[in-house]
Design a protein around this motif. Sequence first.
Motif, PDB file in Angstrom:
ATOM      1  N   GLU A 133       3.568  -0.237   1.100  1.00  0.00           N
ATOM      2  CA  GLU A 133       3.373  -0.725   2.464  1.00  0.00           C
ATOM      3  C   GLU A 133       2.270   0.052   3.166  1.00  0.00           C
ATOM      4  OE1 GLU A 133       7.245  -0.280   4.151  1.00  0.00           O
ATOM      5  OE2 GLU A 133       8.068  -2.027   3.087  1.00  0.00           O
ATOM      6  N   GLN A 134       1.748  -0.541   4.221  1.00  0.00           N
ATOM      7  CA  GLN A 134       0.660   0.092   4.967  1.00  0.00           C
ATOM      8  C   GLN A 134       1.146   1.397   5.601  1.00  0.00           C
ATOM      9  OE1 GLN A 134      -1.231  -2.629   7.609  1.00  0.00           O
ATOM     10  NE2 GLN A 134      -3.029  -1.385   7.888  1.00  0.00           N
ATOM     11  N   GLU A 136       2.239   3.942   4.055  1.00  0.00           N
ATOM     12  CA  GLU A 136       3.256   4.588   3.221  1.00  0.00           C
ATOM     13  C   GLU A 136       2.570   5.458   2.162  1.00  0.00           C
ATOM     14  OE1 GLU A 136       7.405   3.110   1.210  1.00  0.00           O
ATOM     15  OE2 GLU A 136       5.631   1.938   0.719  1.00  0.00           O
ATOM     16  N   ARG A 141       6.542   5.615  -1.512  1.00  0.00           N
ATOM     17  CA  ARG A 141       6.629   4.309  -2.188  1.00  0.00           C
ATOM     18  C   ARG A 141       7.442   4.445  -3.488  1.00  0.00           C
ATOM     19  NH1 ARG A 141       5.893   2.301  -7.265  1.00  0.00           N
ATOM     20  NH2 ARG A 141       5.878   0.051  -7.106  1.00  0.00           N
TER      21      ARG A 141
END
Length: 913
Positions: A133-134, A136, A141
């Motif tokens: 995810e942006q 992250e 992750r």
Amino acid sequence: MLKSKTFVKKTRSGGVLKIVREHYLRDDIWCGSEVCKECKDEAPVLQEDACIESNLCSYPHYLIPDTNVVLHQIDILEDPLIRNVIILQTVLQEVRHRSAPVYKRIKDAIHEKEKHFYTFTNEHHRETFIEREQGESANDRNDRAIRVAAKWYADHLAKESNGGSLKVVLLTDDRANKEKAEQHGLIVYRCEEYIKSLIGNPELVDRLALQSDDQNEITGSKLLFPEHLPLSRIQTGIKNGVFLQGTFHANRDNYLEGTVFINREGEDINEDDSPNDEDAEEDETENKLKSVSSESSVLKPTGRVVGIIKRNWRPFCGMLSQSLIKEATRHLFTPADRRIPRIRIETRQAANLIGQRIMVAIDGWPKNSRYPNGHFVRNLGAAGDKETETEVLLLEHDVPHQPFSQAVLSFLPKMPWSITEEDLKVRADLRHICVCSVDPPGCTDIDDALHCRELGNGNLEVGVHIADVSHFIRPGNALDQEAASRGTTVYLCGKRIDMVPELLSSNLCSLRSNVERLAFSCIWEMNHNAEIIKTRFTKSIINSKASLTYAEAQMRIDDTNMNDDITKSLRGLNRLAKILKGRRIEKGALTLSSPEVRFHMDSETHDPIDLQTKELKETNSMVEEFMLLANISVAQKIYDEFSECALLRKHPSPPPSNYDILIKAAKSRELNILTDSAKALADSLNNATIQNFPYFNTLLRILATRCMMQAVYFCSGMDSDFHHYGLASPIYTHFTSPIRRYADIIVHRLLAVAINADSTYPDLMDKHKQSALCNNLNYRHKMAQYAQRASVAFHTQLFFKNKGILNEEGFILFVRKNAIIILIPKFGLEGTVFFENKDKPSPHLSFDSEGPTLKVEEHTFRMFDKVKVTVSLDASNIQHQRIRMALTEPVIPGVSVPAPESEPEAKKPKLDS
């Protein structure tokens, strides 16, 4: 299902490159459980009855460890008790990037069928793959990917198992990861919490690696060590040239000194301010030997360690020093390697570990603790026991000695094996030739055989036939990788650690008599003056007519009544060998010496009952000459064909300062040693004799050996200096022992490609990969030498254990400021006589570095003086037993000791045994 990721990358030339990465997701990746009926897995790994007695988990369950648990608690995961573990692809990839040794160990555990470890490729499963995810981090992750995979497993098995009784337990020591996993309804525990819950396994608790939280409990607040710089500052400093990066090697004899190798140049590091002074008393006798070599050597740059980029910690062997506090669980462990400080460990079985050799791993070293913290790994056995001590020296010298795995053994030829029609078509049939082998007694891994016969044109045909190991070990398979990793067979006293499985080393590749074997032959046509007229190399089939020992071969040569084909062949070889040796010595080849010993073992106990120096016969030299000639011929051939990737061996010439002690020693006896070239040195050594002192020349050659550099393997495309100093040869390699040296297997492959007898492969022609391989081979050979010396030292101690105090004649090999180093030729044994003793007043000492001489009271000691000493075993420190020597002659009041009685003391009280 296909997912793709597109990004742009800037090239060196300033252009922009578009990169598309495709990632395939699948539905047919199985869970690996016996319980599951939905997955169509034909050979499930995880057991249906996955029970382990635990206070926390009374139900059957599978374990899913996260990356840090695998990295730090690998000793726990390797325990036979821990079974039915799911290793996620995410975890395996991270471990691979962060620690190659741990990655190898977890892969070995996965391949062990009894462990039931299953690799789940969650990164390619449609339901467990997740996108980053942006905002992250990669670490967050991966933690999320582990939680998602664990959740999928929990739900998947709940459907399949009867009433959902089979659970999945996630092990993590990351507090944030644990909290998030609990929010998702997962069963999750800290590794320590779970292991302590297991019933009746206290030893497993001892194996827990201390985490940083635990480590703070057992440290003080005072800073004992200057802090290392942060990695960012180190990297900037290296880039700017402020700092130098290299590999640290601690001095084997003095832990306060070390050398950092920067681009192969050594820079000395002096750790004078080390506070680890509690070990100093124990090391006193090691370190109080005052060397004078540094005074005469060239000054080297010195430096200080400011940071560590990568550690090379390994488990250490040693013994427990039990705490004096009753019921204490924290104790100090003293490693066998004196360069390593004591390690603080936590164990509840200290009473059982006293007097045992154990293994301990370091977990960390807080800046405010005198000692590093570690954990117990395993018990090796009773200290002093022969099997235990052999295991210790193999582990301490990093000698791979575990049994060959099934994966390795699966590449062995199926038995019964025989030579095929196809082999006969592509090989020279030399079975009719009178070939024989000459080896030490008891040798089963026979690498080489020889023949010599007269040709019709009056010349001689001489052949060296080497076991064709490369026919059985094909590039890149598990057998090849294992042999490459081991690098060499290691010969200990009474034990051999094979590089290749016994089926090859002692059977199919061994050139035993009266059986057909595949060989790689180097055949010369020579005239009677040992001049080579023609050389040819060929893959062949031979049938050795005799497997002889050196003594048997010598007896045949000397017995004038014997005139059979084998004896004639041996006489021809011996005559040519003498000519070849004379020619080599004429060119400047060195004949050096080292005091090698041979033990005679008791047939029942296998303890050494006699110890003597090895006797070399003419036939030793005969075999050696033809092995050298074959190695040189092959080296030239593979270099001519592959100038960039030939695997060669060189022996660098020593720097002039190395010879200082040799020149001084000879000068003290009014002899001159020239060291301008190998030829000058060889001639000087040949002429250095003293009347009525026959052993003097041998002593001088032993000393000359100590001046030499180490011979090393290298790749021809990565070096320009090929010269072998000791053999006075411009080029050299190893071809003649492929059963016991991996370098020879590579040389065989190169030669086979050169004569069109085999096909090549990419790694063989890659000079960088060859160079990396050479580095490993050089390391393995060096450690094998150290292990062999340690084995000889241990068996020497066993020999003297029951001998009491012996009085022996010896010669002074070195003179130091406060001691003399004695060589006893009868046993090939070296020892030190110290003249400073903390228990009694020191005599008056006067050292002259020019001699070098040492005046003790009124007597002056010079190198090579004959002395008499008592020899006995000092077993006061069970971990570091040593041979003690004390001077009996010359008699110096207050220094020398009286000679012992003629009957050794230890033999008298043997009536009750």
